[in-house]
Design an enzyme around this catalytic site. Structure first.
Site, PDB file in Angstrom:
ATOM      1  CG  HIS A  82      -3.146  -2.316  -6.752  1.00  0.00           C
ATOM      2  ND1 HIS A  82      -4.001  -1.245  -6.571  1.00  0.00           N
ATOM      3  CD2 HIS A  82      -1.997  -1.805  -7.280  1.00  0.00           C
ATOM      4  CE1 HIS A  82      -3.390  -0.138  -6.953  1.00  0.00           C
ATOM      5  NE2 HIS A  82      -2.178  -0.452  -7.387  1.00  0.00           N
ATOM      6  CG  ASP A 161      -1.525   7.230   0.177  1.00  0.00           C
ATOM      7  OD1 ASP A 161      -0.381   7.275  -0.286  1.00  0.00           O
ATOM      8  OD2 ASP A 161      -2.540   7.063  -0.525  1.00  0.00           O
ATOM      9  NE  ARG A 168       4.423   9.831  -4.379  1.00  0.00           N
ATOM     10  CZ  ARG A 168       3.715   8.762  -4.712  1.00  0.00           C
ATOM     11  NH1 ARG A 168       2.722   8.340  -3.929  1.00  0.00           N
ATOM     12  NH2 ARG A 168       3.963   8.113  -5.824  1.00  0.00           N
ATOM     13  CB  SER A 183       0.924   5.455  -2.382  1.00  0.00           C
ATOM     14  OG  SER A 183      -0.355   5.903  -2.741  1.00  0.00           O
ATOM     15  CE  LYS A 187      -4.484   4.401  -2.530  1.00  0.00           C
ATOM     16  NZ  LYS A 187      -3.259   5.213  -2.532  1.00  0.00           N
TER      17      LYS A 187
END
Length: 434
Positions: A82, A161, A168, A183, A187
Site C-alpha cells: 500500500h 469506512d 471526513r 481507513s 480495506k
C-alpha cells in the site's frame, strides 16, 4: 450505550474500549447514529488522537462492517503493498507482476486518484479493455492461477469506512493519523493478505509533509498490522519531486512498461526493486533483502516480470499488445513545451502543483464523479539538481486542447531555479518494523 457518551469520553481525552468502538461502528453502519454525531466524534479524534489499542479496535470494527476475503485455500504467503499516494507514483503496476513471477501471491485491492495524486486503477484502465471490477470469485481464481490481481474494492468491503471517509472529506478531519490508519487498514486487511508492505510518502507532494508525521503514520500502520497477526514493514520514501518522469494515466503505464523492460527512470526502478525485496522476504522466498533484490533484478533482466504483466492484462480482459507497442495506449492530441524563463539549477519543485496541473488537464479528479481523460499528463525533462539554460524545455504537456496557458504558467512556477544543486534526499529515508 449512547453515542453522546462516547463523544464526551473522547472529548475529555479518555480511551474508548473495543466494545464501545465496535458498537459505534455497527450502529453507524446501520444508520442508527446520525452523521452529525459521527462528525463530532471524528473532530474529537482529530484533536485528541487515539491510543494504539484504540487505533487497532477502530480499524477492526470498520473491517468487520463488511466482507472479509478468505484466501486461505491459495497456497503460500499472500503479500500486498500500500502506498499513501504521491505524484507519478506508478510503482504498484510494475511491482505486482515482478513479485508474482517470483512465486509470491499478490492480491491487490487498489484505489482511484483524487486531487493531486493518481490512482492505480485509473492508470490500468487506460489499457484498452482492462477490467478492475472483478467478482470475489474471479479475484481468488486469478490469484490462484497467476499469483496476481489488481482490482477495486467491492461495495461490501468496509462500508463503514466508505461512509466515514466521505464525512471526513467535508468536516475538516482528513489529516488525522488514527483516522487515516484505520481507513487504510480496514480495506487492506479485508483483502485476506498475510503480509503488508507500506510505502509512506513524505515531502511536498505527499499527504504527510514532514518526516515526523510520516513516521507516526508508518508506526500506526505496522502497529495495527501486528495486532491483526499480519506481518508488515513500512518504508518512508521521498516525495519532494515526482517519481519518474511521467504524470498521467496512460503515460505512467508506458513508463511502467519501460521499467518491466529493464529500462526507464532510476528512481522508479530502484523503489520497485526495494519494495519487491521486502515483499519477497515477507513472502518467504528470500532469506535476506540482498538475495531478494538480486532475484528481482534477474526477473527484470530476463523478461519474466514483463511476461507476468502481460498475463495480468490478459487475465483482466485487457489488450496485452500494448506492452509491445505502447503507442496503442490513449494518446493526447497536442504536445506543448513549457520552457524555462531563466538559467541555473533546479533546486526545488512544487510537486503538489505538478499533480494539480495534471488534474487540470483532465487527468485527475477534483470530485469523485469526474470523468478522466486517460491520455493527458506531463512528461518531465528536468528534475532536482538538473542544470537548466533559459529556453530549455522543463516539461512537455500532453493535452487535448491548445488552450493551456494557465496550466503552463502553473508548471513553470512549480520549478524554482537557483545557483546551486539542492542537498540530495535519499529515496528511502527510513524503514520501520513492528
Amino acid at each position: 450505550m449512547r453515542m453522546v457518551d462516547l463523544i464526551t469520553k473522547k472529548r475529555d481525552h479518555k480511551a474508548l474500549t473495543n466494545e464501545e468502538l465496535t458498537w459505534m461502528i455497527e450502529q453507524y453502519t446501520a444508520k442508527a447514529i446520525p452523521d452529525y454525531q459521527m462528525s463530532a466524534f471524528l473532530m474529537a479524534v482529530y484533536f485528541n488522537g487515539m491510543t494504539p489499542e484504540e487505533r487497532s479496535h477502530f480499524a477492526f470494527a470498520m473491517l468487520h462492517s463488511g466482507d472479509v476475503l478468505d484466501l486461505s485455500d491459495i497456497p503460500g504467503i499472500k503479500v500486498d503493498k500500500h502506498s499513501t499516494g504521491g505524484v507519478g507514483d506508478k510503482i504498484s503496476i510494475p511491482l505486482a507482476p515482478l513479485v508474482a513471477c517470483l512465486g509470491v501471491p499478490v492480491p491487490m485491492i487498489s484505489g482511484r486518484g483524487l486531487g493531486h495524486t493518481g490512482g492505480t486503477l485509473d492508470k490500468l484502465e487506460s489499457i484498452p479493455g482492462f477490467n478492475v471490477a472483478e467478482s470475489e470469485t474471479q479475484f481468488k481464481q486469478q490469484v490462484q492461477q497467476i499469483n496476481e490481481a489488481i482490482i477495486s474494492a467491492s461495495g461490501e468491503v468496509a462500508p463503514a469506512d466508505r461512509r466515514i471517509y466521505a464525512l471526513r472529506d467535508v468536516t475538516g478531519t482528513v489529516e488525522s493519523i488514527p483516522l487515516i490508519a484505520g481507513s487504510i487498514m480496514s480495506k487492506k486487511l479485508a483483502s485476506g493478505t498475510n503480509a503488508l508492505v507500506f510505502d509512506v510518502k513524505v515531502g511536498n507532494g505527499a499527504f504527510m509533509k514532514t518526516t515526523e508525521d510520516a513516521r507516526a503514520l508508518a508506526k500506526a500502520l505496522v502497529g495495527i498490522s501486528k495486532t491483526a497477526g499480519v506481518k508488515s514493514v513500512a518504508l518512508l520514501t521521498d516525495m519532494s519531486q515526482p517519481l519518474g518522469i511521467t504524470i498521467g494515466n496512460s503515460l505512467e503505464i508506458a513508463e511502467s512498461i519501460a521499467i518491466l523492460k529493464n529500462r526507464g527512470p532510476k528512481d522508479v526502478h530502484d523503489l520497485t526493486v526495494a519494495l519487491a525485496a521486502q515483499m519477497l522476504v515477507l513472502g518467504g522466498k528470500a532469506a535476506s533483502l540482498e538475495i531478494a533484490s538480486g532475484l528481482a533484478e534477474d526477473a527484470l533482466r530476463d523478461g519474466r516480470a514483463l511476461n507476468a504483466f502481460k498475463q495480468l492484462i490478459t487475465a483482466q480482459g485487457g489488450d496485452a499488445s500494448v506492452v509491445d507497442d505502447p503507442r496503442k495506449l490513449p494518446q493526447a492530441k497536442y504536445r506543448i513545451a513549457v520552457k524555462a524563463a531563466e538559467s541555473g539549477i533546479v533546486d526545488q519543485i512544487d510537486t503538489n502543483a505538478l499533480g494539480l496541473a495534471a488534474m487540470q488537464l483532465g487527468g485527475g479528479r477534483a470530485k469523485k464523479d469526474d470523468i478522466l481523460d486517460l491520455a493527458v499528463g506531463l512528461v518531465l525533462h528536468k528534475k532536482l539538481g538538473t542544470p537548466v539554460t533559459k529556453g530549455d524545455t522543463l516539461v512537455t504537456l500532453h493535452a487535448d486542447t491548445e488552450n493551456v496557458d494557465a496550466i503552463s504558467n502553473m508548471v513553470r512556477s512549480a520549478y524554482h531555479i537557483g545557483d546551486k544543486a539542492p542537498k540530495k534526499t535519499p529515496l528511502i529515508q527510513e524503514v520501520i518494523r513492528p
